[in-house]
Structure formats: structure tokens, C-alpha cells
Design a protein around this motif. Structure first.
Motif, PDB file in Angstrom:
ATOM      1  N   GLY A 157      -9.863 -10.553   7.168  1.00 30.28           N
ATOM      2  CA  GLY A 157     -10.358 -10.196   5.846  1.00 30.28           C
ATOM      3  C   GLY A 157     -10.890 -11.396   5.087  1.00 30.28           C
ATOM      4  N   GLY A 158     -10.166 -12.511   5.152  1.00 28.44           N
ATOM      5  CA  GLY A 158     -10.618 -13.715   4.467  1.00 28.44           C
ATOM      6  C   GLY A 158     -11.935 -14.227   5.009  1.00 28.44           C
ATOM      7  N   ALA A 159     -12.075 -14.221   6.341  1.00 29.83           N
ATOM      8  CA  ALA A 159     -13.322 -14.698   6.954  1.00 29.83           C
ATOM      9  C   ALA A 159     -14.502 -13.818   6.568  1.00 29.83           C
ATOM     10  CB  ALA A 159     -13.160 -14.739   8.473  1.00 29.83           C
ATOM     11  N   LEU A 160     -14.316 -12.505   6.611  1.00 33.30           N
ATOM     12  CA  LEU A 160     -15.409 -11.582   6.276  1.00 33.30           C
ATOM     13  C   LEU A 160     -15.743 -11.628   4.788  1.00 33.30           C
ATOM     14  CD1 LEU A 160     -14.414  -8.523   8.501  1.00 33.30           C
ATOM     15  CD2 LEU A 160     -16.426  -9.974   8.770  1.00 33.30           C
ATOM     16  N   MET A 161     -14.736 -11.843   3.933  1.00 30.91           N
ATOM     17  CA  MET A 161     -15.003 -11.905   2.498  1.00 30.91           C
ATOM     18  C   MET A 161     -15.853 -13.130   2.163  1.00 30.91           C
ATOM     19  SD  MET A 161     -12.354 -11.451  -0.698  1.00 30.91           S
ATOM     20  CE  MET A 161     -11.414 -12.959  -0.428  1.00 30.91           C
ATOM     21  N   VAL A 162     -15.524 -14.275   2.752  1.00 28.31           N
ATOM     22  CA  VAL A 162     -16.327 -15.484   2.539  1.00 28.31           C
ATOM     23  C   VAL A 162     -17.749 -15.265   3.020  1.00 28.31           C
ATOM     24  CG1 VAL A 162     -16.631 -17.894   3.195  1.00 28.31           C
ATOM     25  CG2 VAL A 162     -14.352 -17.043   2.639  1.00 28.31           C
ATOM     26  N   THR A 163     -17.888 -14.694   4.233  1.00 31.29           N
ATOM     27  CA  THR A 163     -19.216 -14.468   4.805  1.00 31.29           C
ATOM     28  C   THR A 163     -20.034 -13.508   3.955  1.00 31.29           C
ATOM     29  OG1 THR A 163     -18.299 -14.815   7.028  1.00 31.29           O
ATOM     30  CG2 THR A 163     -20.451 -13.742   6.883  1.00 31.29           C
ATOM     31  N   GLY A 164     -19.408 -12.392   3.532  1.00 30.45           N
ATOM     32  CA  GLY A 164     -20.126 -11.394   2.741  1.00 30.45           C
ATOM     33  C   GLY A 164     -20.612 -11.943   1.408  1.00 30.45           C
ATOM     34  N   LEU A 165     -19.756 -12.705   0.708  1.00 35.80           N
ATOM     35  CA  LEU A 165     -20.153 -13.273  -0.579  1.00 35.80           C
ATOM     36  C   LEU A 165     -21.263 -14.300  -0.405  1.00 35.80           C
ATOM     37  CD1 LEU A 165     -16.615 -13.662  -2.189  1.00 35.80           C
ATOM     38  CD2 LEU A 165     -18.452 -12.194  -3.024  1.00 35.80           C
ATOM     39  N   ALA A 169     -21.868  -4.447   3.339  1.00 36.45           N
ATOM     40  CA  ALA A 169     -20.965  -3.912   4.354  1.00 36.45           C
ATOM     41  C   ALA A 169     -20.022  -4.996   4.867  1.00 36.45           C
ATOM     42  CB  ALA A 169     -21.763  -3.316   5.506  1.00 36.45           C
ATOM     43  N   VAL A 170     -20.529  -6.206   5.010  1.00 35.24           N
ATOM     44  CA  VAL A 170     -19.687  -7.316   5.462  1.00 35.24           C
ATOM     45  C   VAL A 170     -18.594  -7.603   4.434  1.00 35.24           C
ATOM     46  CG1 VAL A 170     -19.639  -9.760   6.081  1.00 35.24           C
ATOM     47  CG2 VAL A 170     -21.560  -8.334   6.812  1.00 35.24           C
ATOM     48  N   LEU A 171     -18.957  -7.657   3.160  1.00 30.61           N
ATOM     49  CA  LEU A 171     -17.965  -7.881   2.108  1.00 30.61           C
ATOM     50  C   LEU A 171     -16.962  -6.736   2.057  1.00 30.61           C
ATOM     51  CD1 LEU A 171     -16.860  -9.381  -0.365  1.00 30.61           C
ATOM     52  CD2 LEU A 171     -18.553  -8.184  -1.765  1.00 30.61           C
ATOM     53  N   GLY A 172     -17.434  -5.503   2.199  1.00 35.38           N
ATOM     54  CA  GLY A 172     -16.546  -4.349   2.175  1.00 35.38           C
ATOM     55  C   GLY A 172     -15.525  -4.383   3.295  1.00 35.38           C
ATOM     56  N   ALA A 173     -15.953  -4.812   4.487  1.00 34.07           N
ATOM     57  CA  ALA A 173     -15.016  -4.917   5.609  1.00 34.07           C
ATOM     58  C   ALA A 173     -13.920  -5.932   5.304  1.00 34.07           C
ATOM     59  CB  ALA A 173     -15.767  -5.302   6.883  1.00 34.07           C
ATOM     60  N   LEU A 220     -20.347 -18.903  -6.173  1.00 32.53           N
ATOM     61  CA  LEU A 220     -19.035 -19.297  -6.695  1.00 32.53           C
ATOM     62  C   LEU A 220     -17.940 -18.462  -6.040  1.00 32.53           C
ATOM     63  CD1 LEU A 220     -17.125 -20.704  -8.717  1.00 32.53           C
ATOM     64  CD2 LEU A 220     -17.700 -18.902 -10.359  1.00 32.53           C
ATOM     65  N   GLY A 221     -18.167 -17.142  -5.918  1.00 30.84           N
ATOM     66  CA  GLY A 221     -17.187 -16.276  -5.283  1.00 30.84           C
ATOM     67  C   GLY A 221     -16.891 -16.686  -3.848  1.00 30.84           C
ATOM     68  N   ALA A 222     -17.935 -17.051  -3.088  1.00 35.23           N
ATOM     69  CA  ALA A 222     -17.754 -17.470  -1.697  1.00 35.23           C
ATOM     70  C   ALA A 222     -16.920 -18.747  -1.616  1.00 35.23           C
ATOM     71  CB  ALA A 222     -19.105 -17.675  -1.031  1.00 35.23           C
ATOM     72  N   ALA A 223     -17.187 -19.691  -2.518  1.00 37.79           N
ATOM     73  CA  ALA A 223     -16.443 -20.946  -2.510  1.00 37.79           C
ATOM     74  C   ALA A 223     -14.964 -20.708  -2.810  1.00 37.79           C
ATOM     75  CB  ALA A 223     -17.054 -21.912  -3.528  1.00 37.79           C
ATOM     76  N   VAL A 224     -14.679 -19.837  -3.773  1.00 35.96           N
ATOM     77  CA  VAL A 224     -13.289 -19.535  -4.132  1.00 35.96           C
ATOM     78  C   VAL A 224     -12.583 -18.790  -3.001  1.00 35.96           C
ATOM     79  CG1 VAL A 224     -11.848 -18.195  -5.712  1.00 35.96           C
ATOM     80  CG2 VAL A 224     -13.734 -19.555  -6.613  1.00 35.96           C
ATOM     81  N   ALA A 225     -13.308 -17.874  -2.320  1.00 31.26           N
ATOM     82  CA  ALA A 225     -12.703 -17.062  -1.257  1.00 31.26           C
ATOM     83  C   ALA A 225     -12.268 -17.889  -0.054  1.00 31.26           C
ATOM     84  CB  ALA A 225     -13.690 -15.979  -0.811  1.00 31.26           C
ATOM     85  N   VAL A 226     -12.817 -19.079   0.111  1.00 31.53           N
ATOM     86  CA  VAL A 226     -12.399 -19.945   1.220  1.00 31.53           C
ATOM     87  C   VAL A 226     -10.899 -20.225   1.145  1.00 31.53           C
ATOM     88  CG1 VAL A 226     -12.632 -22.263   2.213  1.00 31.53           C
ATOM     89  CG2 VAL A 226     -14.675 -20.993   1.522  1.00 31.53           C
ATOM     90  N   ALA A 227     -10.375 -20.366  -0.072  1.00 33.73           N
ATOM     91  CA  ALA A 227      -8.940 -20.622  -0.233  1.00 33.73           C
ATOM     92  C   ALA A 227      -8.102 -19.469   0.316  1.00 33.73           C
ATOM     93  CB  ALA A 227      -8.622 -20.852  -1.709  1.00 33.73           C
ATOM     94  N   GLY A 228      -8.587 -18.229   0.162  1.00 33.82           N
ATOM     95  CA  GLY A 228      -7.874 -17.087   0.708  1.00 33.82           C
ATOM     96  C   GLY A 228      -7.836 -17.091   2.223  1.00 33.82           C
ATOM     97  N   PHE A 229      -8.936 -17.471   2.830  1.00 35.49           N
ATOM     98  CA  PHE A 229      -8.992 -17.557   4.288  1.00 35.49           C
ATOM     99  C   PHE A 229      -8.012 -18.608   4.812  1.00 35.49           C
ATOM    100  CE2 PHE A 229     -11.051 -19.635   8.030  1.00 35.49           C
ATOM    101  CZ  PHE A 229     -10.875 -18.593   8.933  1.00 35.49           C
ATOM    102  N   VAL A 230      -7.935 -19.746   4.129  1.00 36.58           N
ATOM    103  CA  VAL A 230      -6.997 -20.796   4.537  1.00 36.58           C
ATOM    104  C   VAL A 230      -5.555 -20.321   4.361  1.00 36.58           C
ATOM    105  CG1 VAL A 230      -6.175 -23.127   4.032  1.00 36.58           C
ATOM    106  CG2 VAL A 230      -8.641 -22.643   4.020  1.00 36.58           C
ATOM    107  N   ALA A 231      -5.261 -19.666   3.235  1.00 34.07           N
ATOM    108  CA  ALA A 231      -3.893 -19.208   2.966  1.00 34.07           C
ATOM    109  C   ALA A 231      -3.417 -18.197   4.001  1.00 34.07           C
ATOM    110  CB  ALA A 231      -3.824 -18.593   1.564  1.00 34.07           C
ATOM    111  N   ALA A 232      -4.333 -17.363   4.513  1.00 39.61           N
ATOM    112  CA  ALA A 232      -3.959 -16.314   5.465  1.00 39.61           C
ATOM    113  C   ALA A 232      -3.357 -16.887   6.747  1.00 39.61           C
ATOM    114  CB  ALA A 232      -5.178 -15.457   5.799  1.00 39.61           C
ATOM    115  N   TRP A 233      -3.736 -18.089   7.132  1.00 35.13           N
ATOM    116  CA  TRP A 233      -3.209 -18.678   8.367  1.00 35.13           C
ATOM    117  C   TRP A 233      -1.735 -19.046   8.263  1.00 35.13           C
ATOM    118  CZ3 TRP A 233      -5.666 -18.783  12.960  1.00 35.13           C
ATOM    119  CH2 TRP A 233      -7.046 -18.523  12.957  1.00 35.13           C
TER     120      TRP A 233
END
Length: 503
Positions: free
Chosen positions: A323-331, A351-355, A460-473
Motif C-alpha cells: 500500500g505504501g509503495a502504490l500510494m507514493v507511486t500514485g501521488l 487507479a494506482v493511488l486507489g490500490a 507534496l503528498g508523494a514526498a510525505v507518503a514515502v514515510a509511510g512506506f518506510v514505516a510499513a517495513w
């Protein structure tokens, strides 16, 4: 069924208002007020959410849940009757006060009735309701705005709310609870003050006031002092509104971070995608609702799949990572849109962001609830809802400030300092019909300005979402309660004892 209707009520409002917002702002005020209509709602929701959760834990969920529905309906009726932007913002805040109890009430009641391992199946049902609201909301909102007027975007809540009230009263039977202490009113007041000052800081900083101004520095001071005081009070209160011990669980804390970032992305997308589609791509309010379908359908399908896999396997760690990877990519992809982007291409990006959102929406709540004792189910649910709502509030505020600033700068560059350009901007003529009446030069300048604003907001949203992807690990695969004998959890022994007692 009663909870599903209440969930529909909670979700439908934001989806309907999203597509109606350009018309509302065009009639009642300027573009500068756009984010405030949403911020007032989310701010009130955030401030009231922990209190609703604690009220449910102490006095029983049914009574507090019914009260939240009534407050939400009163706010909806008053919002529909608003005659000015100031009134609408105030009534939206009242509506948000009730909304804070709707979502946390549904989630906490499900947490009480259904063990986490079995909850995946019910997640699928709730995901279907959320998808119905997300898909039907923009369509209904656009249709109502185009044919009945934006006020019916609020009035539509009333019959649905009446059905929810009757069903919850008649069919929802929960054990009665006796309060063991008093509500932490001081803690609730300090938390409200901290949230309010922080959101105002992000909303006004760099736009209404300079970052070094007395107003902004004062908000920073109030935010820091009230936050420190709140944390101190929570360590002393007999019944803290937000018990700090639940944050000792690594998974619980990580879910709050991920939920915050999910709200940041989701609220920003729902607000600025229809605006881009109507202003740049020339869609009507109805069509802009339909054009959100790629994001909402992919969110629904992925959420259903994730829920089924979680129920059958008990495994869930992979979902926050995906989810974190797709959210960063979609934004990031949405940030690439400009005045030449076709609806098909923007649909693929959505669709990428929605996934990504589909992988994250339900898993954050499930893991958070699985990380605490049953007696803290209400505060766990309210915390997860609070952080997601706060993320949405921060997302709207920060993305809104950046969007407005970029639009103004681009308009000044392309249309000059003449009267036509500022007039068009201040009037917030965002709908396609009004844009068509503008002089071609002004219209093109405004479309480029909106495209530039959405580019900056989503980047800005994509940059912030990177933190979520890192936290998920860093999420641990702690077994879900409810599948046979409860496994002992190294992370939170009290959780295993509570689960064993439940079995």
C-alpha cells in the motif's frame, strides 16, 4: 446491517461534498475559503473522536453512538440552510462533531463483537459499503449539484440518518457499562487546543500570515505548550482520554503513523482531483464524480482481496508495504498531470493511488485493534480514526496552502496584474460553465494555474507518503486473535491474556 447503514452515513457526506465544493465556493465565497469548509469539519471530527471513544468505553457504545448520529444530522440540516460562507463553516464544524462519533462507534462496536482473525470477512462488507459511498457519493453529489442545488448535498443525509437511528435503536444490543471514573475533561480540552492550533498553523502559515509573524509564532507556542501539558495530564488522569500506554506497542504506534499518511493522501485526492477535472479537463460536477471511479473501484477491489487473504491466512504485513509503495507511486503520477493530460491517463494514475489506499484503509484499523486489550478497544479505534482524520486535516491544510499560493503566482505570471485575472481568481469560478464565459486568455491562464497548483499539491503528498512506506517495513507479524487458542504475543502480554480470557 445497522452498522453498515451508519458507516454509509459517515462516508457518504464527504464524498458528496467533494464534487459539490466548487459550486458551493463559487456561490458563497472565494477560492481562499475552499480548504476551510473541509478543515472545519475535519478539525471538529479530530477533536471529538477521542472523547467519543472514551465515552463508549466508559458508558456504553450504543448511547454515545446514537448521540453522535443526532448531532451529525442537526449539523447537516443547518449546513444545508447556510446563507454565507461563515455560517457554512460553523455548521460544518457541528456536523464534524457528530461525525467524530460515527466512524469510531462503528469500528469499536465491530471490535467488541468480532475477533480480529474473523474480522477480515466483515472488513470486506464494510469495504463494500465504503466503496458504495465513494462511488455513489460523487455521482449523487454531482447530480444533486447540477439538478437540485448544492443544499440538497446536505439534506440527503437526513432520511438516511433517520433509518440508521431507528435500526440502531431496535436491533443493536450491547452490554451496559458502568463508568469507573470521570471523563478527562482537562485532557480533552488540551488535546482540542493542541489540534486546533496545529491545524491553524498549517492553514495560515505562509498564506494569511508570514511564517515569522506574531500570529504564527503564537500558534507554534500554543501548540507546543498544550501538547506538553496534554501528555503530562494523561500520565496523571484516572481515566485518560488517550491512554499513553497503548503506544508502547510498536505495531499500534506504526499504524497511527501509516493511518495519518493515508488520510493525508486520501483527503487531498478527493478534494483536488474533482477541482482539476472541472477546471482543467472541462468536466461537469456529475462527470467529475464519475471520473473518480478508477480510484474508488481499485480501492474497493484491493480492500476486499486484502480482507479475504487476512481472514484465511492471518498474514497482513505485506499489505502496508504494498500500500505504501502504490500510494507514493500514485501521488507522484498525479503530480505529472497538466493541461494536456487526458482523462484516460489521469484515470490510470488514480487507479494506482486507489490500490494503495485499498491495501491500507482497513489493515491500519485491524492491526491497531489487535495490539491492545479489549477494555481499550474504544480508545484504540478512536486513536486510529483520530490520526487518519488529523492526516486528512493536515493534508487539506498544507496542500491547500501550497495550491492557493501556486495558483496565485501562476495567474500573476500568465495573466499579469490586470483586473481580469485577480477578479476571476477571487470569484473562484471553478465550474466548467462559468469558465467557458471567461475571456480565452484568462481561462487558459486559470487552467494552467490550477494545473500548476495540483502538481505542487500532489508532489507534496508523494514526498510525505514515502514515510509511510518506510514505516510499513517495521511492522511485526503479530498473530491475530480469534483463530483457535490465542497465541501468546511477545509484544504485548496483556493482549494475549485478554484474548485467552475471551476464549
Amino acid at each position: 446491517m445497522a452498522l453498515m447503514i451508519a458507516m454509509l452515513l459517515a462516508m457518504l457526506d464527504n464524498m458528496i461534498i467533494g464534487t459539490a465544493m466548487p459550486t458551493i465556493v463559487g456561490e458563497l465565497g472565494g477560492l481562499a475559503h475552499l480548504s476551510w469548509v473541509v478543515t472545519a469539519y475535519t478539525l471538529a471530527t479530530a477533536a471529538s473522536t477521542p472523547i467519543w471513544g472514551k465515552l463508549g468505553d466508559m458508558y456504553g457504545r450504543k448511547g454515545s453512538f446514537l448521540a453522535s448520529i443526532v448531532i451529525f444530522l442537526i449539523g447537516s440540516a443547518l449546513s444545508g440552510m447556510a446563507q454565507s460562507m461563515g455560517e457554512l463553516i460553523g455548521f460544518r464544524a457541528l456536523q464534524g462533531l457528530g461525525a467524530g462519533g460515527l466512524m469510531v462507534g462503528v469500528m469499536a462496536i465491530i471490535g467488541d463483537l468480532i475477533p480480529p482473525r474473523e474480522r477480515g470477512k466483515y472488513q470486506g462488507m464494510m469495504a463494500g459499503v465504503m466503496a458504495l459511498a465513494m462511488i455513489g457519493g460523487p455521482l449523487v453529489g454531482g447530480t444533486i449539484t447540477d439538478h437540485m442545488g448544492w443544499r440538497w448535498s446536505f439534506y440527503i443525509n437526513l432520511p438516511l440518518g433517520a433509518i440508521a437511528l431507528v435500526m440502531v435503536t431496535m436491533v443493536l444490543h450491547l452490554p451496559k457499562k458502568t463508568a469507573q471514573g470521570k471523563i478527562d475533561y482537562l485532557g480533552a480540552a488540551l488535546l482540542t487546543l493542541a489540534i486546533t492550533s496545529t491545524v491553524l498553523l498549517t492553514t495560515w502559515g505562509g498564506t494569511e500570515y508570514a511564517w515569522g509573524s506574531a500570529e504564527i509564532l503564537g500558534l507554534i507556542a500554543v501548540g507546543l505548550v498544550s501538547t506538553a501539558a496534554f501528555l503530562y495530564v494523561q500520565t496523571r488522569a484516572a481515566e485518560p482520554v488517550l491512554p499513553l500506554h497503548i503506544f508502547r506497542s510498536r505495531n499500534f504506534s506504526l499504524m497511527q503513523v501509516i493511518g495519518f499518511l493515508t488520510g493525508f493522501a486520501m483527503f487531498g485526492g478527493v478534494l483536488y482531483l474533482p477541482l482539476f477535472q472541472q477546471s482543467v479537463q472541462g468536466a461537469s460536477a456529475t462527470n467529475s464524480g464519475l471520473l473518480l471511479l478508477p480510484m474508488l473501484l481499485s480501492m474497493m477491489v484491493v480492500s476486499l482481496i486484502a480482507g479475504r487473504i487476512t481472514t484465511s491466512s492471518g498474514k497482513y504485513k505485506i499489505f502496508p508495504i504494498l500500500g505504501g509503495a502504490l500510494m507514493v507511486t500514485g501521488l507522484f503520477l498525479l503530480a505529472q498531470m497538466d493541461t494536456t493530460t487526458t482523462r484516460f491517463v489521469s484515470g490510470l494514475y488514480m487507479a494506482v493511488l486507489g490500490a494503495g489506499l485499498g491495501f491500507l484503509m482497513q489493515i491500519t484499523m485491524l492491526v491497531a485493534q489487535n495490539s491492545v486489550e479489549m477494555k481499550d478497544m474504544g480508545v484504540a479505534s478512536s486513536s486510529a480514526t483520530l490520526f487518519r482524520t488529523l492526516g486528512g486535516s493536515f493534508g487539506v491544510a498544507l496542500m491547500g496552502s501550497l495550491f492557493t499560493s501556486r495558483v496565485q503566482d501562476t495567474m500573476a505570471e500568465r495573466a499579469g496584474a490586470g483586473a481580469e485575472a485577480p477578479g476571476a481568481l477571487a470569484g473562484a469560478q471553478l465550474d466548467a460553465a462559468s469558465l467557458a464565459k471567461l475571456p480565452e486568455a484568462v481561462r487558459e491562464a486559470y487552467q494552467h494555474a490550477v494545473a500548476a497548483g495540483t502538481h505542487s499539491a500532489f508532489l507534496l503528498g508523494a514526498a510525505v507518503a514515502v514515510a509511510g512506506f518506510v514505516a510499513a517495513w517495521f511492522v511485526r507479524e503479530v498473530p491475530l486473535r480469534g483463530a483457535g487458542p490465542a497465541p501468546a504475543s511477545k509484544e504485548h502480554p496483556a493482549v494475549a491474556q485478554s484474548a485467552a480470557a475471551a476464549h
